[in-house]
Enzyme design. Sequence first.
Site, mmCIF file in Angstrom:
data_model
loop_
_atom_site.group_PDB
_atom_site.id
_atom_site.type_symbol
_atom_site.label_atom_id
_atom_site.label_comp_id
_atom_site.label_asym_id
_atom_site.label_seq_id
_atom_site.Cartn_x
_atom_site.Cartn_y
_atom_site.Cartn_z
ATOM 1 N N TYR A 162 40.938 46.682 37.872
ATOM 2 C CA TYR A 162 41.561 46.175 39.087
ATOM 3 C C TYR A 162 41.618 47.214 40.211
ATOM 4 O O TYR A 162 41.459 46.869 41.370
ATOM 5 C CB TYR A 162 42.991 45.682 38.783
ATOM 6 C CG TYR A 162 43.012 44.464 37.895
ATOM 7 C CD1 TYR A 162 42.867 43.193 38.428
ATOM 8 C CD2 TYR A 162 43.167 44.579 36.515
ATOM 9 C CE1 TYR A 162 42.879 42.064 37.630
ATOM 10 C CE2 TYR A 162 43.178 43.457 35.699
ATOM 11 C CZ TYR A 162 43.038 42.207 36.260
ATOM 12 O OH TYR A 162 43.034 41.084 35.449
ATOM 13 N N ARG B 253 37.389 32.756 28.326
ATOM 14 C CA ARG B 253 38.160 33.699 27.518
ATOM 15 C C ARG B 253 39.632 33.277 27.548
ATOM 16 O O ARG B 253 40.248 33.214 28.613
ATOM 17 C CB ARG B 253 37.998 35.120 28.075
ATOM 18 C CG ARG B 253 38.834 36.166 27.360
ATOM 19 C CD ARG B 253 38.553 37.571 27.914
ATOM 20 N NE ARG B 253 39.430 38.539 27.285
ATOM 21 C CZ ARG B 253 40.426 39.156 27.889
ATOM 22 N NH1 ARG B 253 40.687 38.928 29.169
ATOM 23 N NH2 ARG B 253 41.181 40.017 27.227
ATOM 24 N N ASN C 240 38.646 45.747 31.440
ATOM 25 C CA ASN C 240 39.435 45.142 32.517
ATOM 26 C C ASN C 240 39.584 46.159 33.640
ATOM 27 O O ASN C 240 39.949 47.313 33.388
ATOM 28 C CB ASN C 240 40.812 44.721 32.024
ATOM 29 C CG ASN C 240 40.759 43.545 31.062
ATOM 30 O OD1 ASN C 240 39.692 42.984 30.805
ATOM 31 N ND2 ASN C 240 41.906 43.160 30.535
ATOM 32 N N GLU D 243 38.106 41.149 32.634
ATOM 33 C CA GLU D 243 39.074 40.764 33.664
ATOM 34 C C GLU D 243 38.773 41.538 34.935
ATOM 35 O O GLU D 243 38.565 42.753 34.888
ATOM 36 C CB GLU D 243 40.528 41.071 33.273
ATOM 37 C CG GLU D 243 41.142 40.150 32.258
ATOM 38 C CD GLU D 243 42.617 40.481 32.004
ATOM 39 O OE1 GLU D 243 43.278 41.017 32.928
ATOM 40 O OE2 GLU D 243 43.099 40.212 30.898
ATOM 41 N N GLU E 93 44.285 44.842 26.204
ATOM 42 C CA GLU E 93 45.012 45.931 26.855
ATOM 43 C C GLU E 93 46.143 46.506 25.997
ATOM 44 O O GLU E 93 47.313 46.446 26.360
ATOM 45 C CB GLU E 93 45.563 45.457 28.204
ATOM 46 C CG GLU E 93 44.483 45.038 29.182
ATOM 47 C CD GLU E 93 45.026 44.701 30.563
ATOM 48 O OE1 GLU E 93 46.260 44.654 30.745
ATOM 49 O OE2 GLU E 93 44.205 44.484 31.482
ATOM 50 N N HIS F 120 47.344 38.697 23.054
ATOM 51 C CA HIS F 120 47.552 39.003 24.466
ATOM 52 C C HIS F 120 49.061 39.065 24.717
ATOM 53 O O HIS F 120 49.588 38.308 25.525
ATOM 54 C CB HIS F 120 46.873 37.964 25.350
ATOM 55 C CG HIS F 120 46.633 38.422 26.753
ATOM 56 N ND1 HIS F 120 45.415 38.282 27.395
ATOM 57 C CD2 HIS F 120 47.442 39.033 27.656
ATOM 58 C CE1 HIS F 120 45.496 38.764 28.617
ATOM 59 N NE2 HIS F 120 46.727 39.226 28.807
#
Length: 479
Positions: free
Chosen positions: A302, A81, A300, A377, A170, A125
Amino acid sequence: MTTPSDARTFPDDFVWGSATASYQIEGGVSEGGRGLSIWDTFSHTPGKTLNGDTGDVADDHFHRWREDVGHIADLGLDAYRFSIAWPRVQPGGGGEFNAEGIGFYSDLLDALLAVGVKPVVTLYHWDLPQELQDAGGWTNRATAEAFAVYARRMAEEFGDRVDVWTTLNEPWCTALLGYGSGVHAPGISDPVAALTAIHHLNLAHGLAVREIRDVLGADAKVSITLNLHVVRPDDPASDLDLDAKRKADQIANDSFLGPLLEGAYPAGLLERTAELTDWSFVHDGDLDLTRQPLTVLGVNYYSTARVRAWSGQGQRQQADGHKDSAGNPWIGAEDVEFLPQPGPWTAMGWNIEPAGLTDLLMELHERYPHLPLMVTENGAAFDDEVTLTGGVARVHDPRRVQYLHDHIEALAQARDKGADVRGYFAWSLLDNFEWAYGYDRRFGIIRVDYTTQERTWKDSAHWYRRLTTSRTLPAITEI
């Protein structure tokens, strides 16, 4: 190695990948006909990035992409990606396209396909052409329209060489950190600008999907990647804290999920921001445009957040994991406190909670049961150290290996419960320019020496290769 009978295995069609972003790795900012982006401007503005770091050189991927494709192939990845830098292929964000920039990505696509790796392309991005920002950026409806023109041209140029087209990465960060808190480019702190940007990003997605499918057909695989927040109430028995969670969820998640998948913005958000704006930037028919069928939703993940209702007394806590600023990205949730999370933490100060990924994937599955998901991600920054073993450089990063292992297991648990999760992309392939944190934070499974540009596989890369080639989750000791 003998595989235990109870080892966690994945089917042959599960996609293993890794990810990067153009401004974070490419460098070559004044080469190949590339135009200026908002991140060029932002990073060259004193005080905006740690140590004044810029992406001028980054990982020099612009010159070293063949070497990097070799690493991708050696890692045994099914997919890679990466993002196209809009100002590299259309320097001003409008008008003429740049043949040399298009050629760069065309060569990259061909090289990936030659080694059996599926390209997953992100069209945006965060590196908006500066000329578009000068005209208002994402506060200007014309930017969404320009994005659709750009998306169409990329579909015409690259066609079916792209496996999945991802419109935006995002958009929450673009709108709320770029125009709300101002810690990302273009560095604006204006709640109305941020809300306007949210809508124009949603509109840009819808317009782009329409153009891609007009060129490539209704079966073209399209996606968007969202950094959906996992928000937990401090006291689950408190109505006030549950309401705080709802407010945070609406600006963090529902302001995108609503218009993209349901054709509506959350009513509570509209009501709480009515004193700021009448939302007249949402035109008749827009919410039909934003709601386009997706092939897969990129997720994504985290860390998690913990919130409670703010009493209005004392300093409001803002431990949301984002860089401190005078601006507030949590528009419509100004009476919500974000509390410090218990450890362990990554070098970003983000808490490590794999169960949050399971919860997020299950929530999405239950809300949109027929929509496939992909973790686009997931990874961690740690303070890596290079050692010499027999004259060979090694990077032992056991905490990153543990992080990847535990989050992939969390993903598998969601699959066990019925979530249609079809792939996982480790962030990031390479250490790189980490936005406002410059080169201080290293997320890569491959280390980059920013002086020599030498690439060194970390233990996490060796571990990940064992996973991608065996399709069995290795123990953390299997390096």
